[in-house]
Design an enzyme around this catalytic site. Structure first.
Site, PDB file in Angstrom:
ATOM      1  N   LEU A 113       0.860  -1.169   0.000  1.00 57.40           N
ATOM      2  CA  LEU A 113       0.000   0.000   0.000  1.00 57.40           C
ATOM      3  C   LEU A 113       0.898   1.221   0.000  1.00 57.40           C
ATOM      4  CD1 LEU A 113      -2.681  -0.941   2.715  1.00 57.40           C
ATOM      5  CD2 LEU A 113      -2.907  -1.111   0.235  1.00 57.40           C
ATOM      6  N   ASP A 114       0.478   2.272  -0.714  1.00 51.62           N
ATOM      7  CA  ASP A 114       1.251   3.505  -0.700  1.00 51.62           C
ATOM      8  C   ASP A 114       1.408   4.006   0.735  1.00 51.62           C
ATOM      9  OD1 ASP A 114       1.283   3.391  -3.441  1.00 51.62           O
ATOM     10  OD2 ASP A 114      -0.418   4.751  -3.690  1.00 51.62           O
ATOM     11  N   LYS A 115       2.451   4.764   0.964  1.00 51.21           N
ATOM     12  CA  LYS A 115       2.742   5.240   2.315  1.00 51.21           C
ATOM     13  C   LYS A 115       1.556   5.973   2.931  1.00 51.21           C
ATOM     14  CE  LYS A 115       6.089   7.989   4.949  1.00 51.21           C
ATOM     15  NZ  LYS A 115       7.315   8.801   4.890  1.00 51.21           N
ATOM     16  N   THR A 160      -1.618   5.617   2.217  1.00 53.87           N
ATOM     17  CA  THR A 160      -2.856   4.832   2.213  1.00 53.87           C
ATOM     18  C   THR A 160      -2.959   4.002   3.483  1.00 53.87           C
ATOM     19  OG1 THR A 160      -2.813   4.687  -0.204  1.00 53.87           O
ATOM     20  CG2 THR A 160      -4.191   3.098   0.953  1.00 53.87           C
TER      21      THR A 160
END
Length: 394
Positions: free
Chosen positions: A190-192, A194
């Site tokens: 997951l993106d930082k 998110t």
């Protein structure tokens, strides 16, 4: 019935009240999951029937040897790493790549250390799988919200701003293709910024099995987001290839036709507007992924003209949020709106639902966890400005 594992909601159970009908889970036979987020509680024990594998499960591949000739019937280009992975059941491609780079693979008697080496029918391949290399990262004392854990998998509710990835690879790849060591724990990323559900494998077989589920698009993933503006259609499917932005290497771009030129990869997302907020200045949108490209939702949202609220990289800036919200906000609420927008610190995207087949038992597992307090706070303020149900266009 598939069990639903849930984690505890954030302190204010009224922060997010969404009707039970919005969670679209099945990609092949869409149905709505009957539960209300404000009532989600952690499951303590659930037992279901499990499907057992016919073959014994290998949890370590160190020292495994392969001596085989490429089938004469094979046609076209065959990558060395891909072919070896297909011949050793359950092994991850990253583990094979590590062995190749360590000089443990020979083709026709000669050492080959290039993972993308092309094989031909009749080539003789000798391979020894290397030992797992220790992780290079130093351990940190970071509290984790563990939703589920057993001997093989771990499901975590990742807070925003926690970086659990070390590159920008697609989530279908279990480890960095260029890494010299194997990281069996990380299955997807997951993106930082998110928040939400993330699955981690505890052993190599689990890692390979879960990675294959991502590759075959059988993982169930539902996200919710807050957007700048509202989609023109209340629901739909975005099937636009995504590639690296040549002008900004940390950003992806969705451009029709790019995949035909080898510059991007197929990417498809389904979306559904749950609530129209602040008179159309924002929306609560559900996303269901058919593929898993880097920044897929963020890039597709930008392509649709509705970048995620707080997403500075993809156009959801504070200035854009103010330009959309201020004209729709009563004058007496303008000061509160300015304070609200000033607190936007990340793209408001949350991984709400995660479903997969347990790699060892075969049990169908599904987890859900509501968004964190900062998401609920922003949502509540936008609802105070105005809330409407989307109008379906026949």
């Amino acid at each position: 019935m598939v069990p639903l594992y849930t984690c505890c909601p954030f302190p204010s159970s009224k922060a997010l009240q969404i009707s039970p009908s919005f969670l679209l889970l099945s990609s092949r036979n869409p149905k709505f999951l009957p539960f209300t987020i404000s009532r989600i509680l952690r499951a303590t024990s659930i037992s279901t029937s499990a499907t057992k594998h016919e073959e014994p499960i290998r949890t370590s591949y160190a020292g495994v040897q392969l001596e085989e000739t490429v089938d004469e019937t094979k046609q076209g280009k065959l990558r060395l790493d891909s072919w070896i992975s297909s011949r050793i059941q359950g092994i991850s491609r990253a583990r094979v790549q590590s062995s190749i780079k360590s000089g443990l693979v020979k083709v026709n008697g000669r050492v080959v250390d290039k993972v993308s080496h092309s094989l031909r029918a009749g080539d003789k391949v000798d391979c020894v799988i290397s030992d797992l290399q220790p992780l290079k990262a130093e351990p940190e004392d970071i509290p984790l919200d563990i939703v589920f854990e057993d001997d093989h998998v771990l499901v975590v509710n990742k807070p925003s701003h926690m970086d659990m990835s070390d590159d920008e690879q697609d989530i279908f790849h279990g480890a960095s293709a260029g890494a010299a060591s194997v990281r069996p724990g990380i299955v997807h990323r997951l993106d930082k910024g998110t928040s939400g559900l993330l699955v981690v494998a505890k052993d190599e077989y689990s890692h390979a099995h879960l990675s294959e589920q991502f590759k075959q698009h059988t993982i169930q993933r539902v996200y919710i987001s807050l957007t700048c503006g509202v989609p023109s259609a209340s629901s739909g499917r975005v099937d636009i290839p995504i590639g690296r932005d040549s002008n900004n290497r940390i950003r992806m771009v969705a451009v029709p036709g790019l995949s035909h030129h080898g510059q991007a990869r197929h990417a498809a997302s389904r979306y559904k507007v749950i609530e129209v907020l602040a008179g159309g200045g924002s929306a609560l949108v559900q996303w269901r992924l058919e593929t898993g490209r880097t920044h897929q939702i963020r890039a597709h949202a930008k392509y649709m003209g509705i970048p995620l609220l707080g997403d500075e990289v993809y156009g959801g800036t504070k200035n854009m949020a103010l330009s959309l919200l201020r004209p729709r906000t009563p004058p007496y609420y303008n000061d509160e709106l300015s304070r609200l927008v000033s607190r936007l610190e990340r793209p408001y995207l949350h991984a709400l639902v995660l479903g997969f087949e347990h790699p060892h038992s075969g049990e169908k597992m599904r987890f859900s966890c509501p968004p964190p307090p900062d998401f609920g706070e922003i949502l509540n303020h936008l609802r105070k400005i105005g809330i409407e149900k989307p109008i379906s266009k026949e």
